[in-house]
Design a protein around this motif. Structure first.
Motif, short mmCIF file in Angstrom:
data_model
loop_
_atom_site.label_atom_id
_atom_site.label_comp_id
_atom_site.label_asym_id
_atom_site.label_seq_id
_atom_site.Cartn_x
_atom_site.Cartn_y
_atom_site.Cartn_z
N ARG A 53 10.03 -18.84 -5.79
CA ARG A 53 10.93 -18.53 -4.68
C ARG A 53 11.18 -17.03 -4.69
O ARG A 53 11.49 -16.43 -5.72
CB ARG A 53 12.24 -19.28 -4.83
CG ARG A 53 13.17 -19.03 -3.65
CD ARG A 53 14.36 -19.94 -3.65
NE ARG A 53 15.21 -19.62 -2.52
CZ ARG A 53 16.24 -20.33 -2.14
NH1 ARG A 53 16.56 -21.43 -2.81
NH2 ARG A 53 16.96 -19.97 -1.11
N GLY A 62 13.35 -14.42 -2.13
CA GLY A 62 14.17 -14.38 -0.92
C GLY A 62 14.34 -15.77 -0.35
O GLY A 62 14.67 -16.71 -1.07
N ASN A 63 14.06 -15.90 0.94
CA ASN A 63 14.19 -17.20 1.61
C ASN A 63 12.88 -17.98 1.67
O ASN A 63 12.82 -19.00 2.35
CB ASN A 63 14.73 -17.01 3.03
CG ASN A 63 16.19 -16.59 3.03
OD1 ASN A 63 16.86 -16.66 2.02
ND2 ASN A 63 16.67 -16.13 4.18
N LEU A 64 11.86 -17.47 1.00
CA LEU A 64 10.57 -18.16 1.02
C LEU A 64 10.29 -18.85 -0.31
O LEU A 64 10.58 -18.31 -1.37
CB LEU A 64 9.44 -17.18 1.32
CG LEU A 64 9.44 -16.55 2.71
CD1 LEU A 64 8.30 -15.55 2.82
CD2 LEU A 64 9.34 -17.61 3.80
N VAL A 107 14.26 -26.26 -4.27
CA VAL A 107 15.42 -25.85 -3.46
C VAL A 107 16.66 -26.71 -3.67
O VAL A 107 17.75 -26.33 -3.26
CB VAL A 107 15.06 -25.78 -1.96
CG1 VAL A 107 13.90 -24.83 -1.72
CG2 VAL A 107 14.76 -27.16 -1.37
N THR A 110 18.02 -27.93 3.42
CA THR A 110 18.18 -26.47 3.54
C THR A 110 16.90 -25.80 4.03
O THR A 110 16.89 -24.59 4.27
CB THR A 110 18.59 -25.83 2.20
OG1 THR A 110 17.53 -26.00 1.25
CG2 THR A 110 19.89 -26.42 1.67
N THR A 114 14.54 -24.43 6.53
CA THR A 114 14.68 -24.03 7.93
C THR A 114 13.34 -24.05 8.66
O THR A 114 13.31 -24.11 9.88
CB THR A 114 15.31 -22.63 8.05
OG1 THR A 114 14.52 -21.69 7.33
CG2 THR A 114 16.74 -22.63 7.52
N GLU A 161 10.41 -21.86 4.35
CA GLU A 161 11.56 -20.96 4.44
C GLU A 161 12.81 -21.82 4.27
O GLU A 161 12.89 -22.93 4.81
CB GLU A 161 11.59 -20.28 5.81
CG GLU A 161 12.76 -19.33 5.99
CD GLU A 161 12.81 -18.76 7.38
OE1 GLU A 161 12.99 -17.54 7.50
OE2 GLU A 161 12.68 -19.53 8.36
N VAL A 162 13.77 -21.31 3.50
CA VAL A 162 15.02 -22.05 3.28
C VAL A 162 16.21 -21.18 3.63
O VAL A 162 16.13 -19.95 3.65
CB VAL A 162 15.13 -22.52 1.80
CG1 VAL A 162 14.06 -23.55 1.50
CG2 VAL A 162 15.05 -21.38 0.84
N ALA A 163 17.32 -21.83 3.92
CA ALA A 163 18.55 -21.11 4.27
C ALA A 163 19.11 -20.41 3.06
O ALA A 163 18.89 -20.80 1.92
CB ALA A 163 19.58 -22.10 4.83
#
Length: 151
Positions: free
Chosen positions: A29, A31-33, A80, A85, A87, A149-151
């Motif tokens: 992971r 950032g958001n990826l 995650v 979560t 997105t 991608e996650v929040a």
């Protein structure tokens, strides 16, 4: 409807993360990826071996790709903590163990893409590549990796 409700409606139980067979981790992971390492097709806990165009047909390959998608979802859940979560499923890359004359890698990979769409709805619409390759580790018929991608 939550992702877990959809999984339950589809009769899918998420498997635990598989222990890597070489020098890598199942996910990273940043950032958001979340980048998931390639997962090979398994049947009854063993590599689902075969070559498309030789001893595996397109319909069976599609089932193998669906099985990989379930394993990928198990790993994504571990990465995650809550699939709700997510997105967006950003990209799927599929390697299909194929003869040089087999040209339906895209149809095999639909087994994964269609399940991702059923589970995540619009968030599951993703970019994708599907390649035919001469061999996959352990003789598996399909290997797939995923970026989310996650929040």
């Amino acid at each position: 409807m939550s992702v877990y409700d959809r999984l339950k409606a589809l009769g899918i139980e998420l498997p635990p993360v598989a222990i890597p067979a070489a020098a890598y981790v199942p996910f990273v992971r940043t950032g958001n990826l979340v980048f998931l390492s390639g997962h090979i097709a398994k049947r009854d806990g063993k590599p689902w071996v075969g070559q498309l165009g030789l001893d595996v047909d397109t319909a069976t390959g599609k089932l193998a790709a669906r099985a990989v998608a379930i394993d990928l979802l198990g790993t994504l859940h571990a990465a995650v903590g809550d699939l709700n979560t997510v997105t967006r499923i950003v990209k799927v890359m599929s390697l299909v163990n194929s003869t040089s004359t087999f040209t339906e890698q895209h149809l095999v990979t639909n087994g994964c893409s269609e399940l991702i769409g059923e589970v995540f709805g619009d968030k599951g619409t993703h970019a994708r590549s599907a390649f035919g390759v001469a061999q996959i580790p352990l003789g598996a018929c399909v290997e797939i990796e995923l970026i989310a991608e996650v929040a």
